[in-house]
Design a protein around this motif. Structure first.
Motif, PDB file in Angstrom:
ATOM      1  N   PRO A 353      -3.964   5.487 -59.370  1.00 28.45           N
ATOM      2  CA  PRO A 353      -5.264   5.730 -58.642  1.00 28.45           C
ATOM      3  C   PRO A 353      -6.675   5.889 -59.167  1.00 28.45           C
ATOM      4  N   LEU A 354      -7.457   5.232 -58.227  1.00 34.98           N
ATOM      5  CA  LEU A 354      -9.073   5.465 -58.785  1.00 34.98           C
ATOM      6  C   LEU A 354      -9.312   6.778 -58.960  1.00 34.98           C
ATOM      7  N   GLU A 355     -10.357   6.857 -59.840  1.00 31.23           N
ATOM      8  CA  GLU A 355     -11.136   8.198 -60.074  1.00 31.23           C
ATOM      9  C   GLU A 355     -12.061   8.416 -58.862  1.00 31.23           C
ATOM     10  N   GLU A 356     -12.631   9.805 -58.653  1.00 33.15           N
ATOM     11  CA  GLU A 356     -13.413  10.109 -57.614  1.00 33.15           C
ATOM     12  C   GLU A 356     -14.953   9.854 -58.150  1.00 33.15           C
ATOM     13  N   SER A 357     -15.852   9.106 -57.330  1.00 36.82           N
ATOM     14  CA  SER A 357     -17.122   8.729 -57.979  1.00 36.82           C
ATOM     15  C   SER A 357     -17.771   9.868 -57.867  1.00 36.82           C
ATOM     16  N   ALA A 358     -18.658  10.151 -59.033  1.00 41.32           N
ATOM     17  CA  ALA A 358     -19.651  11.090 -59.207  1.00 41.32           C
ATOM     18  C   ALA A 358     -20.974  11.136 -58.194  1.00 41.32           C
ATOM     19  N   ASP A 359     -21.193   9.583 -58.093  1.00 42.95           N
ATOM     20  CA  ASP A 359     -22.494   9.477 -57.185  1.00 42.95           C
ATOM     21  C   ASP A 359     -21.916   9.147 -55.597  1.00 42.95           C
ATOM     22  N   LYS A 360     -21.999  10.328 -54.752  1.00 41.25           N
ATOM     23  CA  LYS A 360     -21.468  10.159 -53.524  1.00 41.25           C
ATOM     24  C   LYS A 360     -22.269  10.580 -52.727  1.00 41.25           C
ATOM     25  N   GLU A 361     -22.356   9.668 -51.455  1.00 40.01           N
ATOM     26  CA  GLU A 361     -23.261   9.778 -50.353  1.00 40.01           C
ATOM     27  C   GLU A 361     -23.219  11.029 -49.642  1.00 40.01           C
ATOM     28  N   LEU A 362     -24.390  11.743 -49.344  1.00 39.99           N
ATOM     29  CA  LEU A 362     -24.577  12.932 -48.589  1.00 39.99           C
ATOM     30  C   LEU A 362     -24.576  12.777 -47.281  1.00 39.99           C
ATOM     31  N   LEU A 363     -24.055  13.672 -46.407  1.00 41.60           N
ATOM     32  CA  LEU A 363     -24.406  13.470 -45.000  1.00 41.60           C
ATOM     33  C   LEU A 363     -24.774  14.882 -44.376  1.00 41.60           C
ATOM     34  N   THR A 364     -25.536  14.782 -43.417  1.00 41.97           N
ATOM     35  CA  THR A 364     -25.877  16.103 -42.605  1.00 41.97           C
ATOM     36  C   THR A 364     -24.884  16.669 -41.878  1.00 41.97           C
ATOM     37  N   GLU A 365     -24.915  17.653 -41.166  1.00 38.04           N
ATOM     38  CA  GLU A 365     -24.001  18.382 -40.393  1.00 38.04           C
ATOM     39  C   GLU A 365     -24.141  17.707 -39.119  1.00 38.04           C
ATOM     40  N   GLU A 366     -25.356  17.355 -38.652  1.00 41.26           N
ATOM     41  CA  GLU A 366     -25.516  16.792 -37.552  1.00 41.26           C
ATOM     42  C   GLU A 366     -24.826  15.239 -37.493  1.00 41.26           C
ATOM     43  N   GLU A 367     -24.973  14.635 -38.520  1.00 40.93           N
ATOM     44  CA  GLU A 367     -24.437  13.064 -38.646  1.00 40.93           C
ATOM     45  C   GLU A 367     -22.512  13.368 -38.677  1.00 40.93           C
ATOM     46  N   LYS A 368     -22.220  14.487 -39.407  1.00 39.45           N
ATOM     47  CA  LYS A 368     -20.932  14.540 -39.423  1.00 39.45           C
ATOM     48  C   LYS A 368     -20.254  14.939 -37.890  1.00 39.45           C
ATOM     49  N   ALA A 369     -20.947  15.617 -37.160  1.00 36.60           N
ATOM     50  CA  ALA A 369     -20.357  16.033 -35.874  1.00 36.60           C
ATOM     51  C   ALA A 369     -20.640  14.935 -34.860  1.00 36.60           C
ATOM     52  N   MET A 370     -21.557  14.118 -34.973  1.00 31.18           N
ATOM     53  CA  MET A 370     -21.559  12.708 -34.440  1.00 31.18           C
ATOM     54  C   MET A 370     -20.546  11.725 -34.761  1.00 31.18           C
ATOM     55  N   PHE A 371     -20.294  11.386 -36.091  1.00 28.82           N
ATOM     56  CA  PHE A 371     -19.167  10.372 -36.420  1.00 28.82           C
ATOM     57  C   PHE A 371     -17.846  11.254 -36.121  1.00 28.82           C
ATOM     58  N   ARG A 372     -17.727  12.533 -36.050  1.00 27.48           N
ATOM     59  CA  ARG A 372     -16.408  13.224 -35.725  1.00 27.48           C
ATOM     60  C   ARG A 372     -16.021  13.053 -34.312  1.00 27.48           C
ATOM     61  N   MET A 373     -17.268  13.017 -33.339  1.00 28.00           N
ATOM     62  CA  MET A 373     -17.249  12.787 -31.903  1.00 28.00           C
ATOM     63  C   MET A 373     -16.983  11.321 -31.699  1.00 28.00           C
TER      64      MET A 373
END
Length: 516
Positions: A353-373
């Motif tokens: 399995p691949l290793e987790e990337s250190a450079d990870k994109e960040l999302l705001t809470e509003e964006e996460k709630a929208m993508f969840r919906m």
């Protein structure tokens, strides 16, 4: 003289004897009887042989054979008349077996004339006396080294043996059975089995009570009881009247001799004490009292506890055998589990399995709630089956991300630890962002966002993951290993329980076995 019995019983002529086998010739004047009963006629005129016409075709040889057979039959009739002493002209009807049975039953009591089955007529037990003066249960003594109880094979043999026997007694509503018990004891001196028919109209409860009373009075064993018959076996410890009296007298003589020897020993001890001034302390060594104490402590005690000790020994042997089988089966399971671990290790070596990337994109809470919906309302989804995550699943997720930014993955796993491991592994292998893990009525949904800087990979399938076939093998092997581990735990519990029961039985045997 052993050849005379088959001649008398069948009416034929013994032509050859080899050991216990006799070859019997029926005779040239043999006539088949439909009632299967033979008649012996002492008249010399009736013993002349009528040569069949078919024998005339054989010439002089047939005549010589016929004459030889006639002379042999005449000699047999003269010997039979000299043995039986029957010189009258009246024929004797019935076979020797039927005549002996009738003679035996006549000595037991009056016959039951309303008998509805084949002859001979049984003894009417209702006409026997209700009380017999001085009657008591007979003395019984089993031979040394013989168990008084019947094994299953012996019981089956006795039932088969009793089936062709004639019925000895016919019993109705008589409940005072001392006369019948005395007749059964007399019958047992010549027969192992007493066969009693129950008259028509007797209830089953009375049948059971009568069987119990007869067993109590005679001391025999009931080997069969139904609505028609009660069959009693005399037992291995049965002794005929004369033998029982001899044994009782001999035991009484031995006891008297022991008493006399004890009295003589006591006199000798008293005289020695008076002459030599020995101590007056009494010792039981070598005395009759020591013998009686030994009999009471060991013989009778062993007789009472012998059955219990035998049962405990059998239980111990059974538990040891079962424990050995369980341990052998557990060793086989452990070997299978070891082979399964080796197969899984071989499959895991081909998966990196691949290793987790250190450079990870960040999302705001509003964006996460929208993508969840958005993920909740999506109709398209990726279903994870029993194979789990393999290269085809990652390829299908990228196909969804080709047209949509969010993908919904459905998994049937139940444990929270496994679900989170699957979600994190999908996030690492796809390079996306985990939005949420939602609980559904029968499953869980994992919502993944592809990211703002998403680039479709050059290779459609990941080379570091298992193929579809390898993933199926891994799933089957994991399920198989889990089942074997479960059964190994259950078998280990059974082994511990067997060891506990074995220790308990060993303590019981040690406690009940008399000390030397």
């Amino acid at each position: 003289m052993g050849y005379l019995f088959p001649q008398i019983k069948t009416g034929g002529l013994v032509v050859w004897t080899k050991g216990d086998i006799h070859f019997v010739y029926r005779g040239s004047n043999y006539q088949q009887n439909t009632n299967h009963s033979h008649y012996f006629v002492s008249d010399a005129q009736n013993m002349k042989h009528n040569v069949p016409t078919t024998q005339l075709e054989y010439g002089n040889e047939g005549e010589m054979l016929t004459n030889a057979n006639s002379k042999a039959d005449d000699a047999f009739q003269e010997k039979y008349q000299s043995i039986c002493g029957q010189n009258d002209e009246e024929p004797v009807k019935g076979t020797l077996y039927e005549r002996e049975v009738n003679r035996l039953l006549d000595s037991l009591g009056p016959r039951f004339v309303d008998w509805w089955w084949n002859t001979p007529l049984p003894v009417d037990a209702d006409l026997l006396p209700e009380f017999v003066p001085g009657f008591k249960t007979p003395f019984r003594q089993c031979p040394p080294g013989v168990r008084p109880t019947l094994a299953d094979e012996e019981l089956t043999y006795l039932r088969k043996l009793a089936q062709p026997l004639p019925t000895h007694f016919a019993l109705g509503r008589n409940t005072r059975l001392q006369g019948l018990a005395a007749a059964i004891l007399k019958l047992w001196e010549k027969s192992l089995i007493a066969k009693i028919a129950v008259k028509v109209g007797i209830q089953n409860t009375n049948n059971e009570q009568m069987a119990w009373n007869l067993k109590h009075l005679t001391g025999g064993t009931v080997i069969l009881r139904n609505k028609d018959f009660i069959i009693l076996y005399r037992g291995k410890d049965f002794l005929p009247g004369g033998v029982a009296q001899t044994v009782i007298q001999r035991e009484a003589q031995v006891h008297d001799e022991q008493v006399k020897e004890e009295e003589a020993r006591l006199k000798a001890v008293d005289s020695l004490q008076m002459v030599g001034g020995l101590s007056s302390e009494e010792s039981s060594v070598g005395t009759f009292r020591e013998y009686q104490n030994f009999q009471a402590d060991h013989v009778h005690g062993n007789t009472e506890n012998s059955n219990t000790i035998i049962e405990l020994e059998a239980e111990k042997h059974r538990l040891e055998k079962e424990l050995k089988d369980q341990e052998w089966k557990l060793s086989i399971l452990n070997k299978k589990i070891e082979r399964s671990n080796q197969a899984l290790a071989k499959l895991h070596n081909s998966w990196s399995p691949l290793e987790e990337s250190a450079d990870k994109e960040l999302l705001t809470e509003e964006e996460k709630a929208m993508f969840r919906m958005i993920g909740r309302k999506m109709d398209g989804l990726v279903l994870l089956g029993r194979r789990g995550i393999f290269d085809g699943v990652i390829e299908e997720i990228h196909q969804h991300w080709k047209h949509k930014e969010v993908v919904k993955v459905i998994t049937k796993q139940n444990q929270a630890r496994q679900i989170m491991y699957t979600a994190n592994l999908l996030e690492v292998e796809t390079g996306g962002i985990l939005i949420a893990v939602e609980k559904l009525p029968t499953s869980h949904s994992i919502i993944l966002y592809r990211g703002k800087n998403y680039h479709r990979p050059e290779k459609s399938s990941s080379s570091n993951l298992l193929t579809k076939r390898e993933a199926l093998r891994r799933s089957i092997e994991v399920q198989r290993r889990g089942s074997m581990k479960y059964f190994a735990r259950e078998r280990q519990k059974s082994i511990l329980e067997l060891k506990r029961r074995l220790r308990y039985v060993a303590r019981q045997i040690k406690y009940r076995t008399p000390r030397s």
